[in-house]
Scaffold this active site. Structure first.
Site, PDB file in Angstrom:
ATOM      1  N   ASP A   1       0.911  -1.053   0.104  1.00  0.00           N
ATOM      2  CA  ASP A   1       0.212   0.246   0.011  1.00  0.00           C
ATOM      3  C   ASP A   1       0.631   1.946  -0.138  1.00  0.00           C
ATOM      4  O   ASP A   1       2.102   1.151   0.675  1.00  0.00           O
ATOM      5  CB  ASP A   1      -1.103  -0.057   1.154  1.00  0.00           C
ATOM      6  CG  ASP A   1      -1.517   0.980   1.841  1.00  0.00           C
ATOM      7  OD1 ASP A   1      -2.259   1.541   0.561  1.00  0.00           O
ATOM      8  OD2 ASP A   1      -1.745   1.562   2.920  1.00  0.00           O
TER       9      ASP A   1
ATOM     10  N   ASP B   1       0.021   5.203   1.049  1.00  0.00           N
ATOM     11  CA  ASP B   1      -0.803   6.321   2.448  1.00  0.00           C
ATOM     12  C   ASP B   1       0.329   5.791   4.074  1.00  0.00           C
ATOM     13  O   ASP B   1      -0.976   4.140   3.784  1.00  0.00           O
ATOM     14  CB  ASP B   1      -1.429   6.634   2.211  1.00  0.00           C
ATOM     15  CG  ASP B   1      -0.663   7.881   0.938  1.00  0.00           C
ATOM     16  OD1 ASP B   1      -0.200   8.989   1.063  1.00  0.00           O
ATOM     17  OD2 ASP B   1      -1.363   7.487  -0.032  1.00  0.00           O
TER      18      ASP B   1
HETATM   19  O1  LIG Z   1      -4.387   2.842  -0.436  1.00  0.00           O
HETATM   20  P1  LIG Z   1      -3.785   3.791  -0.241  1.00  0.00           P
HETATM   21  O2  LIG Z   1      -2.309   4.047  -0.934  1.00  0.00           O
HETATM   22  O3  LIG Z   1      -3.170   4.139   1.411  1.00  0.00           O
HETATM   23  O4  LIG Z   1      -4.478   5.280  -0.344  1.00  0.00           O
HETATM   24  C1  LIG Z   1      -5.651   5.779   0.318  1.00  0.00           C
HETATM   25  C2  LIG Z   1      -5.700   7.377   0.837  1.00  0.00           C
HETATM   26  O5  LIG Z   1      -4.888   8.286   0.971  1.00  0.00           O
HETATM   27  C3  LIG Z   1      -4.474   9.393   1.321  1.00  0.00           C
HETATM   28  O6  LIG Z   1      -4.736  10.075   2.155  1.00  0.00           O
HETATM   29  C4  LIG Z   1      -4.403   9.844   3.196  1.00  0.00           C
HETATM   30  O7  LIG Z   1      -3.114  10.030   3.240  1.00  0.00           O
HETATM   31  C5  LIG Z   1      -3.181  11.762   3.482  1.00  0.00           C
HETATM   32  C6  LIG Z   1      -1.244  11.428   3.593  1.00  0.00           C
HETATM   33  O8  LIG Z   1      -0.597  11.025   4.902  1.00  0.00           O
HETATM   34  C7  LIG Z   1      -3.667  11.927   4.892  1.00  0.00           C
HETATM   35  O9  LIG Z   1      -3.974  13.368   4.523  1.00  0.00           O
HETATM   36  C8  LIG Z   1      -5.322  11.709   4.724  1.00  0.00           C
HETATM   37  O10 LIG Z   1      -5.637  12.138   6.423  1.00  0.00           O
HETATM   38  C9  LIG Z   1      -5.273   9.603   4.361  1.00  0.00           C
HETATM   39  O11 LIG Z   1      -6.576   9.449   4.471  1.00  0.00           O
HETATM   40  C10 LIG Z   1      -4.995  10.082  -0.438  1.00  0.00           C
HETATM   41  O12 LIG Z   1      -4.915  11.564  -0.479  1.00  0.00           O
HETATM   42  C11 LIG Z   1      -6.507   9.639  -0.398  1.00  0.00           C
HETATM   43  O13 LIG Z   1      -7.074   9.716  -1.618  1.00  0.00           O
HETATM   44  C12 LIG Z   1      -6.651   8.329  -0.746  1.00  0.00           C
HETATM   45  O14 LIG Z   1      -8.087   7.528  -0.491  1.00  0.00           O
END
Ligand SMILES: O=P(O)(O)OC[C@H]1O[C@H](O[C@H]2O[C@H](CO)[C@@H](O)[C@H](O)[C@H]2O)[C@H](O)[C@@H](O)[C@@H]1O
Length: 383
Positions: free
Chosen positions: A120, A122
């Site tokens: 994954d 984020d």
């Molecule tokens: O499947 P992933 O790669 O983990 O993506 C899931 C979401 O990740 C991002 O949001 C998350 O990380 C951001 C940066 O650290 C944070 O600000 C946010 O609160 C988290 O939810 C991405 O911006 C999303 O669009 C993805 O759905």
């Protein structure tokens, strides 16, 4: 994996006759704005009364996407003193042991098997930060990912758009699946000749032949329309931020005052009411709007293994590392197929379908580096 299920369309039955809607909205609820090549359709309705999002559980889910520590402890039924968080974490690790501590057991099981790595983005490769556009991976992490990709097939499966996650990772030697696995790309030469009708042949940014698998491609105009509507209806909520991932869209509330969480939830709810072919899932302080299709990160893992000729569970050891609720679909696939290891990245106790855990992105990096060291040493021994 049963290829007949891959060939079958993952799109679930459409509950509403298409002629009653304009791309999912009932035609009666719009005013058309002029001056844009694609009309921006804004619902005329006033926001609901905030009752919907309380009764449907959205607000509870939003609060638990980053729960206060005491609530976490209660969830896992731990009865220890709540301020002794380390002790509680170590008790939780009895159920989800550290992948670093059990590293030898993992590599013993990998003996003669081909390891395949799924990551994954984020919260796994990059730490969670307030601004989604600044979620960068460290130089060390990039080197660790590059290292594993040298020895093992490695794929990133992210909720972000494929282009965005490629821009953030910047390594050409990986497979990329964006939009929660709804946008998969790999080079034509890596694809096994499977009987799949849904590949699109294309070229990547370097001009190489690639295959694309996009089971939700019919939803692109609808997602774009919903994205623009969500931008419009949340524009007066300070801190709200909407991202368009092409096959899904994210509504961030990390920077929204928690008093306004019911309001942002209600805005999203009111928009989605008119899109029965879209659904909502919860991530880390983000509401994720996606098509109602039978596809998720777990299906993407199965699809990638199959497409790369790596689905024989006797010869292959898949390892999936992720931190979020959407990663649970992939953990479930591995657990139920008794295949490989799901590894949850979490610094707080939480229920998961994963087998193992890592505390944070630093431990993820150490784990990846350990795999590289082990591989290099065992190759040297066999030389
Ligand atoms: O499947 P992933 O790669 O983990 O993506 C899931 C979401 O990740 C991002 O949001 C998350 O990380 C951001 C940066 O650290 C944070 O600000 C946010 O609160 C988290 O939810 C991405 O911006 C999303 O669009 C993805 O759905």
């Amino acid at each position: 994996m049963d290829l007949s299920s891959v060939n079958a369309s993952p799109v679930l039955a459409d509950p509403v006759p298409i002629n009653q809607t304009i791309l999912g909205f009932h035609s009666s609820v719009f005013s058309l704005s002029s001056g844009t090549s694609f009309p921006l359709l804004i619902p005329k309705k006033k926001p609901g009364k905030l009752d919907d999002v309380r009764s449907n559980g959205w607000l509870d889910a939003m609060q638990s996407s980053s729960p206060p520590r005491k609530k976490m402890l209660k969830d896992v039924g731990v009865e220890l003193a709540c301020d002794d968080s380390d002790l509680v974490y170590y008790s939780w690790m009895l159920k989800y042991p550290s992948a670093l501590k059990l590293f030898n057991r993992i590599i013993n099981r990998a003996n003669k098997k081909k390891i395949v790595i799924f990551l994954d983005y984020d919260g796994t490769l990059s730490p969670i930060v307030d601004d989604p556009n600044r979620a960068f991976m460290s130089i060390d992490m990039r080197a660790a990912v590059k290292g594993v990709a040298k020895y093992f097939p490695t794929a990133i499966i992210s909720g972000r758009s494929r282009d965005k996650v490629y821009e953030l990772v910047g390594l050409t030697e990986l497979f990329y699946a964006g939009s929660h696995g709804m946008d998969i790309m790999f080079s034509a030469e890596d694809t096994m000749s499977i009987n799949h009708t849904d590949y699109i042949r294309s070229t990547d940014k370097q001009g190489k032949d690639v295959n694309l698998f996009q089971p939700a491609k019919d939803f692109i105009p609808m997602i774009d329309e919903v994205y623009r509507t969500l931008v419009e209806v949340t524009k007066d909520i300070p801190g709200a931020f909407i991202e368009n991932h092409k096959f899904c869209t994210s509504v961030h509330y990390r920077n929204v005052d928690d008093k306004s969480w019911p309001l942002i939830a209600q805005c999203v709810h009111d928009v989605l009411k008119d899109y029965p072919r879209l659904r909502l899932t919860h991530g880390r302080k983000v509401l994720e709007v996606r098509p109602v299709i039978d596809w998720d990160k777990g299906k993407a893992v199965e699809f990638l293994l199959e497409s790369l000729g790596l689905s024989n569970s006797d010869d292959v050891l898949p390892i999936y590392i992720g931190d979020d609720r959407t990663d649970e679909d992939a953990f479930k696939v591995l657990r139920e197929g008794n295949r490989g290891y799901g590894i949850l990245v979490s610094s707080v106790p939480k229920e998961s379908k994963a087998f193992l855990s890592l505390r944070d992105t630093f431990e993820v990096k150490d784990f990846l580096k350990s795999l590289v060291t082990w591989k290099e040493m065992s190759d040297a021994d066999n030389y």
